[in-house]
Design a protein around this motif. Structure first.
Motif, PDB file in Angstrom:
ATOM      1  N   LYS A   1       6.193  16.028   1.474  1.00  0.00           N
ATOM      2  CA  LYS A   1       6.194  15.569   2.867  1.00  0.00           C
ATOM      3  C   LYS A   1       5.737  14.121   2.951  1.00  0.00           C
ATOM      4  O   LYS A   1       6.310  13.316   3.681  1.00  0.00           O
ATOM      5  CB  LYS A   1       5.241  16.427   3.710  1.00  0.00           C
ATOM      6  CG  LYS A   1       5.834  17.647   4.313  1.00  0.00           C
ATOM      7  CD  LYS A   1       4.806  18.269   5.241  1.00  0.00           C
ATOM      8  CE  LYS A   1       5.172  19.665   5.624  1.00  0.00           C
ATOM      9  NZ  LYS A   1       4.147  20.305   6.454  1.00  0.00           N
ATOM     10  N   SER A   2       4.686  13.803   2.200  1.00  0.00           N
ATOM     11  CA  SER A   2       4.148  12.445   2.188  1.00  0.00           C
ATOM     12  C   SER A   2       5.197  11.454   1.689  1.00  0.00           C
ATOM     13  O   SER A   2       5.379  10.375   2.270  1.00  0.00           O
ATOM     14  CB  SER A   2       2.904  12.395   1.306  1.00  0.00           C
ATOM     15  OG  SER A   2       2.422  11.095   1.184  1.00  0.00           O
ATOM     16  N   ILE A   3       5.887  11.826   0.637  1.00  0.00           N
ATOM     17  CA  ILE A   3       6.932  10.952   0.089  1.00  0.00           C
ATOM     18  C   ILE A   3       8.059  10.756   1.096  1.00  0.00           C
ATOM     19  O   ILE A   3       8.563   9.643   1.266  1.00  0.00           O
ATOM     20  CB  ILE A   3       7.451  11.509  -1.251  1.00  0.00           C
ATOM     21  CG1 ILE A   3       6.408  11.239  -2.323  1.00  0.00           C
ATOM     22  CG2 ILE A   3       8.792  10.905  -1.634  1.00  0.00           C
ATOM     23  CD1 ILE A   3       6.730  11.789  -3.670  1.00  0.00           C
ATOM     24  N   ALA A   4       8.429  11.819   1.787  1.00  0.00           N
ATOM     25  CA  ALA A   4       9.486  11.710   2.796  1.00  0.00           C
ATOM     26  C   ALA A   4       9.061  10.757   3.916  1.00  0.00           C
ATOM     27  O   ALA A   4       9.878   9.962   4.409  1.00  0.00           O
ATOM     28  CB  ALA A   4       9.820  13.085   3.359  1.00  0.00           C
ATOM     29  N   GLN A   5       7.803  10.810   4.314  1.00  0.00           N
ATOM     30  CA  GLN A   5       7.307   9.911   5.363  1.00  0.00           C
ATOM     31  C   GLN A   5       7.309   8.464   4.889  1.00  0.00           C
ATOM     32  O   GLN A   5       7.670   7.555   5.643  1.00  0.00           O
ATOM     33  CB  GLN A   5       5.902  10.322   5.796  1.00  0.00           C
ATOM     34  CG  GLN A   5       5.869  11.623   6.563  1.00  0.00           C
ATOM     35  CD  GLN A   5       4.451  12.102   6.844  1.00  0.00           C
ATOM     36  OE1 GLN A   5       3.515  11.736   6.145  1.00  0.00           O
ATOM     37  NE2 GLN A   5       4.303  12.922   7.870  1.00  0.00           N
TER      38      GLN A   5
ATOM     39  N   VAL B   1       0.840  -1.203   0.000  1.00  0.00           N
ATOM     40  CA  VAL B   1       0.000   0.000   0.000  1.00  0.00           C
ATOM     41  C   VAL B   1       0.876   1.254   0.000  1.00  0.00           C
ATOM     42  O   VAL B   1       0.611   2.212  -0.739  1.00  0.00           O
ATOM     43  CB  VAL B   1      -0.965  -0.010   1.212  1.00  0.00           C
ATOM     44  CG1 VAL B   1      -1.657   1.336   1.376  1.00  0.00           C
ATOM     45  CG2 VAL B   1      -1.978  -1.131   1.076  1.00  0.00           C
ATOM     46  N   LEU B   2       1.921   1.248   0.801  1.00  0.00           N
ATOM     47  CA  LEU B   2       2.819   2.407   0.855  1.00  0.00           C
ATOM     48  C   LEU B   2       3.533   2.613  -0.481  1.00  0.00           C
ATOM     49  O   LEU B   2       3.702   3.754  -0.926  1.00  0.00           O
ATOM     50  CB  LEU B   2       3.829   2.256   1.988  1.00  0.00           C
ATOM     51  CG  LEU B   2       3.269   2.453   3.396  1.00  0.00           C
ATOM     52  CD1 LEU B   2       4.330   2.119   4.448  1.00  0.00           C
ATOM     53  CD2 LEU B   2       2.758   3.864   3.602  1.00  0.00           C
ATOM     54  N   LEU B   3       3.939   1.537  -1.127  1.00  0.00           N
ATOM     55  CA  LEU B   3       4.590   1.660  -2.428  1.00  0.00           C
ATOM     56  C   LEU B   3       3.622   2.176  -3.491  1.00  0.00           C
ATOM     57  O   LEU B   3       4.004   2.979  -4.344  1.00  0.00           O
ATOM     58  CB  LEU B   3       5.194   0.323  -2.862  1.00  0.00           C
ATOM     59  CG  LEU B   3       6.466  -0.084  -2.111  1.00  0.00           C
ATOM     60  CD1 LEU B   3       6.869  -1.516  -2.476  1.00  0.00           C
ATOM     61  CD2 LEU B   3       7.599   0.883  -2.387  1.00  0.00           C
ATOM     62  N   GLU B   4       2.372   1.729  -3.429  1.00  0.00           N
ATOM     63  CA  GLU B   4       1.368   2.247  -4.363  1.00  0.00           C
ATOM     64  C   GLU B   4       1.152   3.743  -4.140  1.00  0.00           C
ATOM     65  O   GLU B   4       1.035   4.509  -5.102  1.00  0.00           O
ATOM     66  CB  GLU B   4       0.041   1.501  -4.200  1.00  0.00           C
ATOM     67  CG  GLU B   4       0.056   0.108  -4.779  1.00  0.00           C
ATOM     68  CD  GLU B   4      -1.249  -0.638  -4.544  1.00  0.00           C
ATOM     69  OE1 GLU B   4      -2.282   0.010  -4.284  1.00  0.00           O
ATOM     70  OE2 GLU B   4      -1.223  -1.879  -4.615  1.00  0.00           O
TER      71      GLU B   4
ATOM     72  N   ASP C   1       4.103   5.610  -5.575  1.00  0.00           N
ATOM     73  CA  ASP C   1       4.001   5.719  -7.036  1.00  0.00           C
ATOM     74  C   ASP C   1       2.967   6.766  -7.436  1.00  0.00           C
ATOM     75  O   ASP C   1       3.199   7.577  -8.332  1.00  0.00           O
ATOM     76  CB  ASP C   1       3.628   4.371  -7.659  1.00  0.00           C
ATOM     77  CG  ASP C   1       4.757   3.356  -7.614  1.00  0.00           C
ATOM     78  OD1 ASP C   1       5.923   3.789  -7.459  1.00  0.00           O
ATOM     79  OD2 ASP C   1       4.474   2.156  -7.732  1.00  0.00           O
ATOM     80  N   ARG C   2       1.816   6.754  -6.774  1.00  0.00           N
ATOM     81  CA  ARG C   2       0.758   7.720  -7.082  1.00  0.00           C
ATOM     82  C   ARG C   2       1.244   9.143  -6.815  1.00  0.00           C
ATOM     83  O   ARG C   2       1.061  10.037  -7.642  1.00  0.00           O
ATOM     84  CB  ARG C   2      -0.493   7.445  -6.246  1.00  0.00           C
ATOM     85  CG  ARG C   2      -1.673   8.344  -6.610  1.00  0.00           C
ATOM     86  CD  ARG C   2      -2.731   8.367  -5.513  1.00  0.00           C
ATOM     87  NE  ARG C   2      -2.284   9.048  -4.314  1.00  0.00           N
ATOM     88  CZ  ARG C   2      -2.241  10.380  -4.172  1.00  0.00           C
ATOM     89  NH1 ARG C   2      -2.589  11.170  -5.155  1.00  0.00           N
ATOM     90  NH2 ARG C   2      -1.837  10.915  -3.040  1.00  0.00           N
ATOM     91  N   SER C   3       1.888   9.327  -5.682  1.00  0.00           N
ATOM     92  CA  SER C   3       2.398  10.656  -5.332  1.00  0.00           C
ATOM     93  C   SER C   3       3.425  11.146  -6.349  1.00  0.00           C
ATOM     94  O   SER C   3       3.410  12.320  -6.738  1.00  0.00           O
ATOM     95  CB  SER C   3       3.021  10.642  -3.932  1.00  0.00           C
ATOM     96  OG  SER C   3       2.049  10.375  -2.957  1.00  0.00           O
ATOM     97  N   MET C   4       4.284  10.257  -6.807  1.00  0.00           N
ATOM     98  CA  MET C   4       5.293  10.642  -7.796  1.00  0.00           C
ATOM     99  C   MET C   4       4.637  11.027  -9.127  1.00  0.00           C
ATOM    100  O   MET C   4       5.050  11.990  -9.768  1.00  0.00           O
ATOM    101  CB  MET C   4       6.304   9.509  -8.006  1.00  0.00           C
ATOM    102  CG  MET C   4       7.204   9.264  -6.814  1.00  0.00           C
ATOM    103  SD  MET C   4       8.145  10.725  -6.292  1.00  0.00           S
ATOM    104  CE  MET C   4       9.282  10.876  -7.639  1.00  0.00           C
TER     105      MET C   4
END
Length: 110
Positions: free
Chosen positions: A87-91, A7-10, A13-16
């Motif tokens: 920020k989300s990606i950093a977390q 879920v975190l990897l998805e 990817d979505r955030s990127m």
């Protein structure tokens, strides 16, 4: 790989993808602000923005002023969204570790 990691990897990817889309849109939006100048008793509108160390002023027609103002507003909203996504990606990177993310992105390329 656990469900949580997937879920975190998805989400990563979505955030990127969203970040890349916003950055592409930012290139098309005006930067700076609309300023009104009084010259010879008449009002003229200018788009003022930085170009390196210089401040540039480009004349804009009154008919285009609202479109440019909306573009500037959208650019500012996008800047806020980018900061939140970063920020989300950093977390996510902190939670998973860069090794897992690097491995995932390497798999996605192949």
């Amino acid at each position: 790989m656990s469900v949580l990691e997937e879920v975190l990897l998805e989400e990563y990817d979505r955030s990127m993808r969203v970040i890349n889309a916003i950055k592409a849109e930012q290139k098309t939006l005006p930067k700076g602000s609309v300023q009104e100048k009084l010259i010879g008793g008449r009002k003229y509108l200018y788009l003022q923005y930085r170009d390196g160390n210089k401040i540039r002023s480009d004349y804009i027609r009154k008919a285009d002023a609202d479109i440019i103002r909306k573009g500037i507003k959208k650019r500012k909203e996008n800047d806020i969204s980018l900061k939140e996504l970063e920020k989300s990606i950093a977390q996510i990177e902190k939670a998973l570790g860069k090794d897992v993310i690097n491995e995932h992105t390497a798999e996605a390329v192949h």
